[in-house]
Design a protein around this motif. Structure first.
Motif, short mmCIF file in Angstrom:
data_model
loop_
_atom_site.label_atom_id
_atom_site.label_comp_id
_atom_site.label_asym_id
_atom_site.label_seq_id
_atom_site.Cartn_x
_atom_site.Cartn_y
_atom_site.Cartn_z
N PHE A 36 61.80 7.80 47.41
CA PHE A 36 61.63 9.47 47.65
C PHE A 36 63.13 9.93 47.76
N PRO A 37 63.87 9.63 48.66
CA PRO A 37 65.19 10.14 48.51
C PRO A 37 65.92 10.43 47.51
N GLU A 38 65.84 9.29 46.51
CA GLU A 38 66.49 9.17 45.16
C GLU A 38 65.88 10.25 44.36
N PHE A 39 64.55 10.16 44.44
CA PHE A 39 63.57 11.31 43.62
C PHE A 39 64.19 12.70 43.82
N MET A 40 64.35 13.14 45.32
CA MET A 40 64.79 14.44 45.69
C MET A 40 66.11 14.78 45.09
N GLY A 41 67.00 13.67 45.16
CA GLY A 41 68.32 13.68 44.87
C GLY A 41 68.69 13.92 43.48
N PHE A 42 67.83 13.43 42.63
CA PHE A 42 67.94 13.35 41.21
C PHE A 42 67.40 14.78 40.74
N TYR A 43 66.18 15.26 41.11
CA TYR A 43 65.59 16.46 40.44
C TYR A 43 65.83 17.62 41.39
N PHE A 44 66.21 17.45 42.75
CA PHE A 44 66.08 18.46 43.38
C PHE A 44 67.36 18.28 44.59
N PRO A 45 68.34 18.32 43.82
CA PRO A 45 69.90 17.78 44.87
C PRO A 45 70.00 18.64 45.95
N ARG A 46 69.72 20.15 45.75
CA ARG A 46 69.87 21.03 46.75
C ARG A 46 69.11 20.98 47.96
N ALA A 47 68.01 20.63 47.74
CA ALA A 47 67.13 20.61 48.68
C ALA A 47 67.36 19.25 49.23
N ALA A 48 67.63 18.08 48.71
CA ALA A 48 68.03 16.71 49.08
C ALA A 48 69.08 16.96 50.12
N ALA A 49 70.12 17.79 49.72
CA ALA A 49 71.13 17.86 50.58
C ALA A 49 70.91 18.61 52.04
N GLU A 50 69.91 19.02 52.17
CA GLU A 50 69.37 19.97 53.46
C GLU A 50 68.53 18.95 54.32
N VAL A 84 59.49 16.22 56.42
CA VAL A 84 60.74 15.94 56.51
C VAL A 84 61.49 16.82 57.61
N GLN A 85 62.66 16.46 58.19
CA GLN A 85 63.31 17.19 59.20
C GLN A 85 64.70 17.68 58.28
N THR A 86 65.24 18.83 58.75
CA THR A 86 66.26 19.27 58.21
C THR A 86 67.62 18.93 59.07
N ARG A 87 68.78 19.26 58.30
CA ARG A 87 70.06 18.83 59.06
C ARG A 87 70.33 20.01 59.86
N ASP A 88 70.03 21.16 59.59
CA ASP A 88 70.62 22.42 60.57
C ASP A 88 70.04 22.14 61.71
N GLY A 89 68.65 21.59 62.21
CA GLY A 89 68.02 21.42 63.46
C GLY A 89 67.66 22.76 63.74
N ASP A 90 67.38 23.78 62.62
CA ASP A 90 66.68 24.97 62.95
C ASP A 90 65.07 24.87 63.02
N GLU A 91 64.80 23.93 62.16
CA GLU A 91 63.34 23.74 61.97
C GLU A 91 63.29 22.10 62.22
#
Length: 327
Positions: A36-50, A84-91
């Motif tokens: 799943f992480p690679e799926f997100m990184g390949f098709y939706f890299p901006r979302a994966a980075a968050e 999933v959980q985000t990097r920014d900690g807001d959510e």
């Protein structure tokens, strides 16, 4: 995996009666689950980075089925719900709804709009809807849905990745480091070789060799070969030839993966056995609740996929008639 009304094989190989139908939905689900992480990184890299991947993620397919069970609009390959959980900690939690669409559908964007607000209504958390288009229509790329009445404006806009956009990058896909580069290549080559078994064999053999050359761990190679093998169906004779070539390749390179890959085929047989068991159990429940079903109903149940059988088994608890269970 999907119900009969929504199950979709994008292209079929019936030019040669000995060639099985191309199966896309099962391997896509396996691929998304395994990486799943690679799926997100390949098709939706901006979302994966968050996403904070170190904090893990959860698939919520049963919850998704409950939310959308009465909203079966159009045909799709697969939809998945992931927490999933985000990097920014807001959510603390964000829900990612992934829709893999295998066929052009005029109601596609509306369906994503409906599913998005139903999921939000259930969880009261942010829901990110992402669409992967695996259809064969180059110009079709819906990006959102909206309506406006009496000053009220309601809309959704979602990121879209389209597999056909990668057609001109096939060489890059074949050398890419992300496993979904090879999965995408397999999908495109499956479409390109429809009805041409020799070309299909050559493409599949090339992908298998490239996979074995990757510096990936043993289990990842086994998992991805299973996806490619499942996706790129071959006539029995060519499939046996491929197995012989793979066995020779493994002998020369001292990579004994073939036993595990063969075990995957056995696991598919076990899944068929589980489906039969679920069908027999449902038939017994129906007989106790409504009396013996006719032969047409029995055949329909025996031919249904596990997800459909599960839904029907749940409905039988509240249904007043057999029609309410099956329709």
């Amino acid at each position: 995996m999907p119900k009969p009304s929504t199950r979709c094989c994008i292209e079929t190989m019936r030019d040669d009666p000995a060639t099985p139908i191309d199966d896309y939905d099962s391997p896509w689900k396996a691929a998304v689950t395994h990486a799943f992480p690679e799926f997100m990184g390949f098709y939706f890299p901006r979302a994966a980075a968050e996403i904070d991947w170190a904090r893990g993620y959860d698939f919520l397919d049963q919850e998704l089925a409950q939310v959308v069970r009465d909203g079966e609009l159009g045909r799709r390959l697969l939809d998945r719900l992931v927490r999933v959980q985000t990097r920014d900690g807001d959510e603390q939690w964000v829900y990612v709804h992934i829709e893999i669409q295998g066929q052009r559908d005029p109601d596609f964007a509306e369906r994503l709009f409906v599913y998005n607000y139903r999921l939000y209504d259930r969880y009261r958390r942010p829901v990110a809807t992402l669409a992967l288009l695996a259809d064969a229509s180059p110009g079709w790329k819906p990006r959102g849905f909206r309506y406006r009445r009496f000053g009220c404006h309601v809309a959704i806009r979602f990121p879209v990745a389209k597999l056909m956009d990668y057609r001109t990058r096939l060489d890059d896909l074949l050398t890419g480091a992300n496993p979904f580069a090879l999965v995408t290549a397999a999908h495109l080559l499956t479409q390109q070789t429809r009805g041409n078994a020799p070309d299909r064999y050559a493409a599949k053999w090339r992908l298998a060799r490239l996979l074995y050359e990757r510096d990936w761990d043993r289990q990842r190679i086994i998992d991805l070969f299973s996806v490619i093998d499942w996706m790129m169906a071959l006539p029995d004779e060519l499939q046996r030839t491929l197995w012989n070539e793979l066995e020779e390749l493994e002998r020369k390179q001292h990579m004994p993966y073939i036993t595990s890959v063969e075990r995957f085929g056995i696991e598919k047989g076990v899944q068929i056995g589980e489906q039969r068991g679920a069908a027999n159990l449902l038939l017994r429940l129906i007989e106790r609740r409504f009396g013996p079903p006719d032969e047409a109903t029995r055949e329909r149940i025996r031919a249904s996929d596990p997800d459909t059988l599960l839904n029907w088994s749940e409905r039988i608890l509240d249904a007043k008639t057999l029609d309410e269970v099956l329709h």
